[in-house]
Every structure is written in structure tokens, then in C-alpha cells.
Design a protein around this motif. Sequence first.
Motif, PDB file in Angstrom:
ATOM      1  N   PRO A 274       0.810  -1.224   0.000  1.00  0.00           N
ATOM      2  CA  PRO A 274       0.000   0.000   0.000  1.00  0.00           C
ATOM      3  C   PRO A 274       0.842   1.272   0.000  1.00  0.00           C
ATOM      4  O   PRO A 274       0.494   2.244  -0.681  1.00  0.00           O
ATOM      5  N   VAL A 285      -7.284   0.232  -1.962  1.00  0.00           N
ATOM      6  CA  VAL A 285      -8.296  -0.526  -1.221  1.00  0.00           C
ATOM      7  C   VAL A 285      -7.544  -1.662  -0.535  1.00  0.00           C
ATOM      8  O   VAL A 285      -6.923  -2.493  -1.212  1.00  0.00           O
ATOM      9  N   ALA A 286      -7.550  -1.691   0.799  1.00  0.00           N
ATOM     10  CA  ALA A 286      -6.740  -2.661   1.534  1.00  0.00           C
ATOM     11  C   ALA A 286      -7.577  -3.397   2.566  1.00  0.00           C
ATOM     12  O   ALA A 286      -8.429  -2.804   3.238  1.00  0.00           O
ATOM     13  N   ALA A 287      -7.319  -4.704   2.689  1.00  0.00           N
ATOM     14  CA  ALA A 287      -7.958  -5.491   3.742  1.00  0.00           C
ATOM     15  C   ALA A 287      -7.381  -5.085   5.091  1.00  0.00           C
ATOM     16  O   ALA A 287      -6.226  -4.655   5.195  1.00  0.00           O
ATOM     17  N   ASP A 288      -8.159  -5.232   6.133  1.00  0.00           N
ATOM     18  CA  ASP A 288      -7.729  -4.822   7.469  1.00  0.00           C
ATOM     19  C   ASP A 288      -6.854  -5.908   8.094  1.00  0.00           C
ATOM     20  O   ASP A 288      -7.263  -6.631   9.004  1.00  0.00           O
ATOM     21  N   PHE A 292      -2.087  -2.289   7.692  1.00  0.00           N
ATOM     22  CA  PHE A 292      -2.795  -1.525   6.671  1.00  0.00           C
ATOM     23  C   PHE A 292      -3.710  -0.454   7.262  1.00  0.00           C
ATOM     24  O   PHE A 292      -3.825   0.640   6.710  1.00  0.00           O
ATOM     25  N   SER A 293      -4.365  -0.750   8.378  1.00  0.00           N
ATOM     26  CA  SER A 293      -5.240   0.255   8.979  1.00  0.00           C
ATOM     27  C   SER A 293      -4.457   1.438   9.526  1.00  0.00           C
ATOM     28  O   SER A 293      -5.020   2.527   9.719  1.00  0.00           O
ATOM     29  N   GLU A 294      -3.159   1.253   9.778  1.00  0.00           N
ATOM     30  CA  GLU A 294      -2.298   2.333  10.249  1.00  0.00           C
ATOM     31  C   GLU A 294      -1.609   3.045   9.088  1.00  0.00           C
ATOM     32  O   GLU A 294      -0.971   4.080   9.284  1.00  0.00           O
ATOM     33  N   VAL A 296      -3.208   3.395   5.659  1.00  0.00           N
ATOM     34  CA  VAL A 296      -4.093   3.948   4.630  1.00  0.00           C
ATOM     35  C   VAL A 296      -5.128   4.865   5.280  1.00  0.00           C
ATOM     36  O   VAL A 296      -6.082   4.400   5.906  1.00  0.00           O
ATOM     37  N   VAL A 303      -9.977   1.028   3.875  1.00  0.00           N
ATOM     38  CA  VAL A 303      -9.617  -0.214   4.557  1.00  0.00           C
ATOM     39  C   VAL A 303     -10.906  -0.983   4.785  1.00  0.00           C
ATOM     40  O   VAL A 303     -11.860  -0.457   5.379  1.00  0.00           O
ATOM     41  N   SER A 305     -13.004  -4.941   5.523  1.00  0.00           N
ATOM     42  CA  SER A 305     -12.908  -6.183   6.285  1.00  0.00           C
ATOM     43  C   SER A 305     -12.120  -7.228   5.510  1.00  0.00           C
ATOM     44  O   SER A 305     -12.278  -7.377   4.291  1.00  0.00           O
ATOM     45  N   ALA A 306     -11.283  -7.959   6.216  1.00  0.00           N
ATOM     46  CA  ALA A 306     -10.477  -8.992   5.574  1.00  0.00           C
ATOM     47  C   ALA A 306     -11.355 -10.152   5.116  1.00  0.00           C
ATOM     48  O   ALA A 306     -12.350 -10.483   5.771  1.00  0.00           O
TER      49      ALA A 306
END
Length: 360
Positions: A274, A285-288, A292-294, A296, A303, A305-306
Amino acid sequence: MTKAQSRADISGAVDMARIEVIAPNLKKRLSGVTSTIVQLVPVQARDLSIAVFGPGLPDNLPKMRWWQLPSLLRRPASGRPRIWHARRNVEMLAGLVLRDVFRAPLKLVFTSASQRHHTGWSKFLIRRMDAVIATSRKTAAYLEVPNTVVMHGIDTVRFCPPENRADARKAVGLDPARQYVGCFGRIRHQKGTDLFVDAMIAVLPERPEWSAIIAGRATAQHVEFEEQLRTKVAAAGLADRILFVGEHTDIPRWYRALSLFVAPQRWEGFGLTPLEAMASGVPVVAADVGAFSELVPPDAGMVVSADDLRVMIAASSAFMDHPERQAAAGNAALAYVRADFPLEREVDNLAAVYGRVWAQ
């Protein structure tokens, strides 16, 4: 030429009397750890006498050779102990053997990217480090020892947006008139490559101006998985629009060809892709998972849901269907990475950890 390389002898080995930090890489297989070392060491070497050690690393890095191992039993010219900066269990173990069995004057530093409970063996090794670094706050929560959070940075010179994306697409052999969404990394279930393929099979038929790129390779045990994905793509009639382009050493050029990047992983330690995409001016667009949540922020991507195909389809469609949102997110992503995640900041934070270790 780096500080360490300038002191190399004719054999290509560094002058160990000057080297104060060793970055071991004891696995030949390319991995995120390898990529981290390859990016970091040239920048660290500008102000620090550092050398890499182990297989699978490019020749432009300052290297300690295997025959130089006995030199670790002596302190460098500065008189302070060398730092052995491990990033895997095998490297922690090697450092412990050198320090505690052969009595090498070493200080051991370990960087952890794992976001899961450590095994008893890993805990045993970690407790014997002189300093521990976590690559994110999530990672730090799984450590049972004092640690310092140092998040990875990105080389914003190597990863940067193109002057013209159409020209960037043409440069890698793509149709300059099309829009491309990408998913880069190893092809395997853990990386969610199948989720990306299923999402693209769902969204591309209604969006004829878009195509998708999968860059990366499948190792031997995942070749069948890749073949299944290719068969699924062909059955959907999208073999000419969902492209498997293989593994590339010039991956920054492929990021510059994208209009959207998807990171669909089911599990990740940290995850640089990312940041690489955002540094190229591409929304994400990234899965959690991982960090990644830190990494994007909301204005640079989404972000989700995985392992949730439905939300991945919806998030991807939201950018593909709204060019103005896509452009604004790409600009925000670029500004964010350049401000908060330059590689130089990671180098400075690591140097601060080394300084505290030497001061102990």
C-alpha cells in the motif's frame, strides 16, 4: 558510493574494522524482510558503517563475506560492540550463538513484524535481545518485552508518480488508453489473490474501460493455485483483461501504470505494497490486516474487512466509477506518504534505537 563501500577491499568485502552494524539476511528466498534490507541499507550507509550478511542480496550493498565471520570476535576500531540487527528467528539464533557461545562483542536488536502470538521458541529468543523493535502498534501488542515502534518507510524517489500515466502504461507494454487496477505480491491464498480475481470477475464486465494486473509469482507449492485462478479467469472470458504479468524487478514502473491498487491479503506482517502504491500517487483498497489500517488514511483509500469479497467489490467499484474521487485520493495518498513515511524517517528512528543500545 556508500561510506561502507568506500572502504571495501579488492575482494569486494567491506573493511570489518570500520563496520559497526550488521544486517543479516539468512534466507535466500525473496521476502518482505529482504526488500526492507535492500531499501534501508543504502540510506543507512550514508551516515553509518553498516554491512549486510547472507545470500540473496544485490551486489550494490556493502557486504560482509562468510570468511569474515571471525572478525566479529573483535570489536571494530570505534571500540564499541557491533549491533547485529536480526529480523527473523534464524538471525536471532545466529546472533545468540555468536554472542553467548563464541563470546563475540555484539549487541542484538530484533525487528518484529508478526501480528500473532509468538511461539515459546520465539519468546525465548526475543527475551535475549538487547532491544526489540515493532513495525506497528498492532505488532507491539503481541510482544511481551519492552519495545519501540518504528514503522517502515518508503523510498519516495524510487516509488513516485509518472508525469503521464498513459505513457507509463505504454512503457510496460499496456494499452495506454485503458485504466488498470493492480494486485502485486506472491500469488497464494494467504495473499488473497483469489479474492482479487473474484472481485475483478465481478466488476470488469460492467466497466469495459478497465483491466486488472496481477504482478508476482507463485512458488512451487502454489503453482496449482495460480493455474486454478487462470482457469477461472479464462472461463469468465476475461483472459485478455485480467493479466498475470509475472514477477518484475522494475516493479515501480508497474505501480506507475495503475489507477487503483488492491491489497486483498488474508494475513500480513506489515505489508509495504500500500505504501508503494500511495507513493506512486495511486489510491488503495486494503484489507484490514497487517499494518494496513495504520497506513491507509480515509482520504487516500479504503480499509475493508479482511476476506470479505462483497465489500472489496463495493470499495473497488466506488473508485472505478468516480474518476474525481480516484484522482483526489491519489493526490492525498502521495502527499501523505511523502510527509509521514519517507524512508529517511525510518532510518533516523533506527539510528536512535542503536544509539540507546550503545549507551546501555
